[in-house]
Structures are given as structure tokens and as C-alpha cells.
Design a protein around this motif. Structure first.
Motif, short mmCIF file in Angstrom:
data_model
loop_
_atom_site.label_atom_id
_atom_site.label_comp_id
_atom_site.label_asym_id
_atom_site.label_seq_id
_atom_site.Cartn_x
_atom_site.Cartn_y
_atom_site.Cartn_z
N ILE A 1 49.86 -45.19 -83.75
CA ILE A 1 49.23 -44.34 -83.18
C ILE A 1 50.22 -43.73 -82.79
O ILE A 1 51.84 -44.92 -81.92
N MET B 1 48.14 -41.15 -78.20
CA MET B 1 47.29 -42.14 -77.61
C MET B 1 46.27 -41.68 -76.45
O MET B 1 46.75 -40.38 -76.34
N TRP C 1 44.34 -42.60 -73.40
CA TRP C 1 45.04 -42.70 -71.86
C TRP C 1 43.41 -43.07 -71.22
O TRP C 1 42.59 -41.91 -71.65
N ALA D 1 46.32 -46.72 -72.09
CA ALA D 1 46.38 -46.36 -73.75
C ALA D 1 45.90 -47.79 -74.32
O ALA D 1 46.53 -49.21 -74.40
N LEU E 1 45.88 -49.62 -77.45
CA LEU E 1 46.56 -49.75 -78.82
C LEU E 1 45.79 -50.35 -79.76
O LEU E 1 46.02 -50.14 -80.99
#
Length: 138
Positions: free
Chosen positions: A8, A13, A15, A31, A33
Motif C-alpha cells: 500500500i 491508504m 484513513w 489506516a 494495513l
């Protein structure tokens, strides 16, 4: 990308501004991941603290590993919330919040971005049961 790989870039990303924690409080922007903090297994999440926002004393049931990616992060331990006594952690710093360790943390005069790694399911308990989870750095 091959199956099970994650890649990413910062501009991609997502949020999350709406995520609600198990204790009912809103959160700073997150965020996600990899993984999911609410389910068993490893998770990796970025946390973005706006300026002048701190958590209040709380603890987690699992170890959490934190790296400061942007800004200067402030972290204190124990039940007494006093940002003037917080440790100063600049970009590149690492911190471990051990399971059951009471702590509080946040940003003073600039935005802070952290990367947090832990093993879910994440549990969080507030020390001040009737107080807010987030508030100003006063």
C-alpha cells in the motif's frame, strides 16, 4: 501482486474516521494495513493524532509495538495523566506497550503518525471508567 502479499502506498491508504472502539469512544483516524484488531491474529494499523490530542490512562490485554513515523509523540505511564511528564519520542522511535501496562499518549503541537503492530483480538480498558478516552493535551 501474488496472493497474500500486501503493498500500500501512502496515497492509497484509506484513513477510517468512523471506527468505533469496543469501549464506545471514537478514535483518532486509523489506516488498517493488514489484519483486523478485532479478530485473532497479527494486525498492522497506522494511527494519526491531530495536534493537541491525547488518550487518557488505559491499558491493553496484549502487547503492542509502536514506531513513530511522523512528528513527536508523547507517552506516559501510570494512572496519573500529566503530559508535562511524558517521554518525548521523535520520528524513528520505538515503544512497546506491554499487556496490562497502564499508559496514555498523544500529540502536542503537531500531527503525529504511528505504526502499531499487535496480536488480536485487541482489548482496551480505560482506567477512568466514566471519563473520555481522548481529550486535549492539558
Amino acid at each position: 501482486m501474488a496472493a497474500n502479499f500486501v503493498s500500500i502506498t501512502p496515497e492509497n491508504m484509506k484513513w477510517d474516521l468512523e471506527w468505533k472502539a469496543s469501549w464506545g469512544a471514537g478514535s483518532t483516524p486509523l489506516a488498517f494495513l493488514d489484519g483486523d484488531p478485532s479478530t485473532p491474529g497479527i494486525y498492522v494499523v497506522r494511527v494519526r493524532y491531530p495536534p493537541n490530542v491525547f488518550t487518557r490512562p488505559h491499558w491493553h490485554g496484549e502487547d503492542r509495538h509502536i514506531v513513530v513515523l511522523k512528528g513527536t509523540w508523547y507517552m506516559g505511564t501510570g494512572d496519573n495523566f500529566d503530559p508535562s511528564k511524558a517521554a518525548t519520542l521523535p520520528v524513528g522511535s520505538y515503544a512497546k506497550h506491554p499487556a496490562g501496562g497502564v499508559h496514555w499518549d498523544g500529540a502536542k503541537d503537531e500531527e503525529v503518525v504511528l505504526q502499531v503492530v499487535g496480536i488480536g483480538p485487541l482489548t482496551t480498558e480505560l482506567v477512568w471508567k466514566n471519563g473520555p478516552f481522548l481529550g486535549p493535551a492539558i
